[in-house]
Design a protein around this motif. Sequence first.
Motif, short mmCIF file in Angstrom:
data_model
loop_
_atom_site.label_atom_id
_atom_site.label_comp_id
_atom_site.label_asym_id
_atom_site.label_seq_id
_atom_site.Cartn_x
_atom_site.Cartn_y
_atom_site.Cartn_z
N ILE A 64 0.84 -1.20 0.00
CA ILE A 64 0.00 0.00 0.00
C ILE A 64 0.87 1.25 0.00
CG2 ILE A 64 -1.82 -1.21 1.27
CD1 ILE A 64 -1.09 0.45 3.76
N GLU A 65 0.30 2.34 -0.50
CA GLU A 65 0.94 3.65 -0.41
C GLU A 65 -0.02 4.60 0.31
OE1 GLU A 65 4.00 4.09 -1.02
OE2 GLU A 65 4.25 2.13 -1.98
N THR A 66 0.52 5.34 1.26
CA THR A 66 -0.29 6.22 2.10
C THR A 66 0.26 7.64 2.07
OG1 THR A 66 1.03 5.77 4.10
CG2 THR A 66 -0.78 4.25 3.61
N VAL A 67 -0.63 8.60 2.27
CA VAL A 67 -0.24 10.01 2.28
C VAL A 67 -0.97 10.72 3.41
CG1 VAL A 67 0.12 10.03 -0.22
CG2 VAL A 67 -2.10 10.73 0.71
N PRO A 68 -0.49 11.89 3.85
CA PRO A 68 -1.25 12.67 4.83
C PRO A 68 -2.67 12.91 4.32
CG PRO A 68 0.94 13.59 4.57
CD PRO A 68 0.80 12.53 3.51
N ALA A 69 -3.64 12.86 5.22
CA ALA A 69 -5.04 13.01 4.81
C ALA A 69 -5.35 14.39 4.26
CB ALA A 69 -5.96 12.70 5.99
N ALA A 120 -6.36 2.57 -7.09
CA ALA A 120 -5.71 3.83 -6.73
C ALA A 120 -6.60 5.01 -7.07
CB ALA A 120 -4.37 3.96 -7.44
N GLY A 121 -6.33 6.13 -6.41
CA GLY A 121 -7.05 7.36 -6.70
C GLY A 121 -7.26 8.19 -5.45
N ASN A 122 -8.18 9.14 -5.54
CA ASN A 122 -8.43 10.07 -4.44
C ASN A 122 -9.47 9.56 -3.45
OD1 ASN A 122 -6.67 11.98 -5.65
ND2 ASN A 122 -8.33 12.63 -7.01
N ASP A 123 -10.29 8.59 -3.88
CA ASP A 123 -11.40 8.10 -3.06
C ASP A 123 -10.98 6.87 -2.28
OD1 ASP A 123 -13.78 7.14 -2.00
OD2 ASP A 123 -14.96 7.64 -3.78
N GLU A 124 -10.53 7.08 -1.04
CA GLU A 124 -10.07 5.97 -0.23
C GLU A 124 -11.18 4.97 0.04
OE1 GLU A 124 -7.49 5.50 3.83
OE2 GLU A 124 -9.45 6.46 4.03
N HIS A 125 -12.40 5.46 0.27
CA HIS A 125 -13.53 4.58 0.55
C HIS A 125 -13.72 3.59 -0.60
CE1 HIS A 125 -17.71 3.25 1.04
NE2 HIS A 125 -17.60 3.58 2.32
N MET A 126 -13.65 4.06 -1.83
CA MET A 126 -13.82 3.19 -2.99
C MET A 126 -12.67 2.19 -3.11
SD MET A 126 -14.35 4.23 -7.01
CE MET A 126 -15.87 5.11 -6.61
N ILE A 127 -11.44 2.65 -2.88
CA ILE A 127 -10.28 1.77 -2.93
C ILE A 127 -10.44 0.62 -1.94
CG2 ILE A 127 -7.80 1.59 -2.45
CD1 ILE A 127 -7.55 4.49 -3.45
N LEU A 128 -10.78 0.96 -0.71
CA LEU A 128 -10.91 -0.06 0.34
C LEU A 128 -12.11 -0.96 0.11
CD1 LEU A 128 -9.97 2.07 3.47
CD2 LEU A 128 -8.66 0.16 2.53
N THR A 151 4.44 13.71 -4.11
CA THR A 151 4.03 13.26 -5.43
C THR A 151 2.51 13.29 -5.56
OG1 THR A 151 5.99 11.84 -5.57
CG2 THR A 151 4.20 11.37 -7.10
N TYR A 152 1.81 12.99 -4.49
CA TYR A 152 0.34 12.99 -4.52
C TYR A 152 -0.24 14.39 -4.42
CZ TYR A 152 -4.48 12.14 -3.08
OH TYR A 152 -5.86 12.16 -3.00
N TRP A 153 0.16 15.14 -3.39
CA TRP A 153 -0.49 16.43 -3.11
C TRP A 153 0.01 17.56 -4.02
CZ3 TRP A 153 -4.90 16.90 -0.97
CH2 TRP A 153 -5.32 16.03 0.04
N GLN A 154 1.30 17.59 -4.30
CA GLN A 154 1.84 18.71 -5.08
C GLN A 154 1.94 18.38 -6.57
OE1 GLN A 154 5.37 20.46 -3.25
NE2 GLN A 154 4.66 19.87 -1.22
N ASP A 155 2.45 17.20 -6.89
CA ASP A 155 2.62 16.84 -8.30
C ASP A 155 1.34 16.26 -8.90
OD1 ASP A 155 5.24 17.56 -7.84
OD2 ASP A 155 5.97 15.50 -7.63
N GLU A 156 0.44 15.78 -8.03
CA GLU A 156 -0.81 15.16 -8.48
C GLU A 156 -0.55 14.06 -9.50
OE1 GLU A 156 -3.41 18.24 -9.84
OE2 GLU A 156 -3.65 19.11 -7.84
N ASP A 157 0.45 13.24 -9.21
CA ASP A 157 0.88 12.19 -10.14
C ASP A 157 0.60 10.82 -9.54
OD1 ASP A 157 2.07 10.66 -12.08
OD2 ASP A 157 3.95 11.79 -12.14
N ILE A 158 -0.66 10.42 -9.57
CA ILE A 158 -1.03 9.13 -8.98
C ILE A 158 -0.44 7.97 -9.78
CG2 ILE A 158 -3.20 8.88 -10.27
CD1 ILE A 158 -2.66 8.02 -6.54
N ASP A 159 -0.24 8.14 -11.07
CA ASP A 159 0.33 7.06 -11.89
C ASP A 159 1.75 6.73 -11.44
OD1 ASP A 159 -1.97 6.87 -13.39
OD2 ASP A 159 -1.25 8.17 -15.00
N ARG A 160 2.49 7.74 -11.06
CA ARG A 160 3.86 7.51 -10.59
C ARG A 160 3.85 6.73 -9.27
NH1 ARG A 160 8.28 12.33 -9.34
NH2 ARG A 160 10.16 11.02 -9.40
N ILE A 161 2.88 7.02 -8.43
CA ILE A 161 2.75 6.31 -7.16
C ILE A 161 2.36 4.85 -7.42
CG2 ILE A 161 1.40 6.15 -5.03
CD1 ILE A 161 1.21 9.24 -5.12
#
Length: 245
Positions: free
Chosen positions: A16-21, A97-105, A207-217
Amino acid sequence: MFLDKNFLKRCLFVDIETVPAFESYQTAPEPIRKLWTQKASQLRKQATGADAELSDGEFYEMKAGIFSEFAKIVCISMGFLHFDDGNPTYVRIKSLAGNDEHMILDDFSRLLINHYNDPESSRICGHNIKEFDIPFICRRLVINQLRFPPLLDISGKKPWQTSHILDTMDMWRFGDYKNYTSLNLVAAVLGINSPKDDIDGSMVGKTYWQDEDIDRIVNYCQKDVVTVIQVMMKFAGLPLFSTDN
């Protein structure tokens, strides 16, 4: 070799990859900021050198992503082994992957319930999965009010009741609990190419919050899953997979 290759059957390899909420300490709701201030105070007492002088906001940027109460999951990558004539022949990789944690889980929980529902016949494998990935996922399942798959329902279980969890860090210890051994180090000494050829864990939040590059993650997360699989192949005395497989 100390691992029977049959342990790799019906095994789901996970990272898993995690980021500040929240993007920053300043943008978090006031109750969260107050609670993080308390957490940062504890971290500051344990820190040495320049880290001991970091502000609450700087600690949030550096550390919030590893605490499930202050973070969220943005990627779950999974690996599956295909067997022919009793031997693993190729790897399949899937990521949620994506912005919706509820959907991912929710998708992850449904996958486990539908395809890996019996701890007697199914296994889950990862590096440091017992101390990080599984507890993190379980807490976020509760926070998101989602169903617990039987494979993850391990609270209060005895060690012999959680034998379906294969942790490559725990396996590498061979009973030695003096220190943490990274996946990168285990892979290196086993002659496996390093997965850390782009970003590392400390860069995922940016990478998530500033670069908005979920594909890289996602790419980074998938490489860790493949590396865990390669480590398990070594443990079982089997040849490594090529990139074609």
